[in-house]
Design an enzyme around this catalytic site. Structure first.
Site, short mmCIF file in Angstrom:
data_model
loop_
_atom_site.label_atom_id
_atom_site.label_comp_id
_atom_site.label_asym_id
_atom_site.label_seq_id
_atom_site.Cartn_x
_atom_site.Cartn_y
_atom_site.Cartn_z
N ASP A 1 0.79 -1.27 -0.07
CA ASP A 1 -0.09 -0.07 0.05
C ASP A 1 0.72 1.19 -0.03
OD1 ASP A 1 0.89 -0.26 2.39
OD2 ASP A 1 -1.21 -0.09 3.35
N SER A 2 2.25 1.02 0.09
CA SER A 2 3.19 2.04 -0.06
C SER A 2 2.94 2.85 -1.37
CB SER A 2 4.57 1.83 -0.02
OG SER A 2 4.87 0.39 -0.58
N ASP B 1 -1.11 -5.97 -0.41
CA ASP B 1 -1.50 -5.58 1.15
C ASP B 1 -2.90 -5.34 1.05
OD1 ASP B 1 0.67 -5.01 3.03
OD2 ASP B 1 0.99 -3.19 1.95
N LYS C 1 -1.32 -9.27 2.92
CA LYS C 1 -0.61 -8.99 4.21
C LYS C 1 -1.53 -7.92 4.64
CE LYS C 1 3.12 -6.22 3.99
NZ LYS C 1 2.61 -5.07 4.35
N GLU D 1 -1.82 -5.58 8.57
CA GLU D 1 -0.95 -4.64 9.65
C GLU D 1 -1.46 -5.11 11.23
OE1 GLU D 1 -0.02 -0.97 8.63
OE2 GLU D 1 0.73 -1.26 6.85
N GLU E 1 8.84 -4.14 10.84
CA GLU E 1 9.18 -3.05 10.22
C GLU E 1 9.91 -1.78 11.13
OE1 GLU E 1 6.57 -1.02 7.60
OE2 GLU E 1 7.93 0.94 7.52
O1 KIV Z 1 3.58 -1.20 1.71
C1 KIV Z 1 4.55 -1.39 1.86
O2 KIV Z 1 5.59 -1.22 0.76
C2 KIV Z 1 4.99 -2.11 2.88
C3 KIV Z 1 6.77 -2.54 3.05
C4 KIV Z 1 7.40 -1.25 3.76
C5 KIV Z 1 7.02 -3.57 4.04
O3 KIV Z 1 4.48 -2.70 3.66
#
Ligand code: KIV
Length: 272
Positions: free
Chosen positions: A52-53, A91, A121, A123, A190
């Site tokens: 989600d980055s 994510d 994934k 969080e 992280e």
């Molecule tokens: O969204 C992302 O890029 C991440 C990484 C920083 C692990 O969750």
């Protein structure tokens, strides 16, 4: 330095657990589009994370919170079309799994059905236990994410190192154990102290992938734009830059502008 490693035609969650058992480190890198994912996959990266980055790197938002489930599915489906070897991990974005476990399952199912991704994934620890459990029960592989969890940035207030204090470190260790017991196939840690990350990696049988968590874990993840030096304003200590694409791309594009202005481009061989 070349390293002995087993050949995998297609990396699966089982391969990742096997890599941990064999002491082979796992490489993971983000990608959000087809062209980048083709390069990352051909370079034999084990896991491509559609993170989600993308909210920061692709859309220019300050945080990861605004990206939507539809947008994540769009990015993930582009990556899936490119990935021939890597496991594609997606994510679940903020707001698509926190309210209740049924919603979490619906979001995970949409990702799997509409993008073709291989795993999701999420969080958090204890707080999202029910959601993780329900997704796993549907046969969807889940990776956890503890430590600095960017979807909770407004709770933390800053992007500084997490779990330096004993109480937070203890909760992180318990959460990691709980995610393992639920059946998660791995956990991202992280920005936490390297000593704590190593301790967690040694205490569970599933792979621990670190970002800013030192070398005592089972694998590493970075944002590909950071590794390539495209995001030149982001300079955390954990980042190793392998290129300076911000400058190299900038000079190439300036050269193009000059060539157009000076009528050098296109020349006789570049026209019909
Ligand atoms: O969204 C992302 O890029 C991440 C990484 C920083 C692990 O969750």
């Amino acid at each position: 330095m070349s390293v002995a490693k087993k050949e995998y035609k297609r990396v699966t969650v089982k391969s990742l657990i096997e890599m941990k058992q064999n002491g082979e480190k796992i490489s993971m890198l983000t990608a959000y589009d087809y062209s980048m994912a083709k390069i990352v996959d051909a370079a034999q990266v084990d896991v491509i994370l559609v993170g989600d980055s993308a909210s920061n790197v692709i859309a220019g938002h300050e945080t990861t919170l605004p990206i939507t489930l539809d947008q994540m599915i769009y990015h993930a489906s582009s990556v899936v079309r490119a990935a021939k070897r890597a496991l594609v991990l997606v994510d679940i974005p903020f707001g698509s799994y926190q309210s209740d476990s049924k919603e979490a399952l619906r979001s995970a199912i949409r990702i799997m059905k509409e993008s073709g991704g291989h795993a999701v994934k999420v969080e958090g620890g204890e707080e999202i236990k029910e959601s993780v459990s329900r997704i796993l029960q549907a046969g969807i592989p889940v990776m956890g994410h503890l430590g600095l969890t960017p979807q909770s940035i407004y709770k933390f207030g800053t992007y500084t190192v997490r779990a330096k204090e004993e109480e937070e470190a203890q909760k992180l260790k318990e959460d990691a154990k709980m995610l393992e017991e639920l059946g998660c196939f791995g956990i991202v840690l992280e920005k936490i102290p390297a000593k704590l990350a190593k301790e967690v990696a040694e205490s569970v049988s599933i792979p621990i992938i670190g970002i800013g968590a030192g070398n005592g874990v089972d694998g590493q993840v970075l944002v590909v734009h950071d590794l390539l030096g495209m995001t030149h304003e982001f300079n955390p200590r954990f980042l190793r830059r392998y290129m300076n694409l911000y400058e190299d791309m900038g000079s190439a594009i300036s050269q193009y502008v000059d060539d157009v202005k000076s009528k050098d481009f296109p020349n006789e061989n570049e026209q019909y």
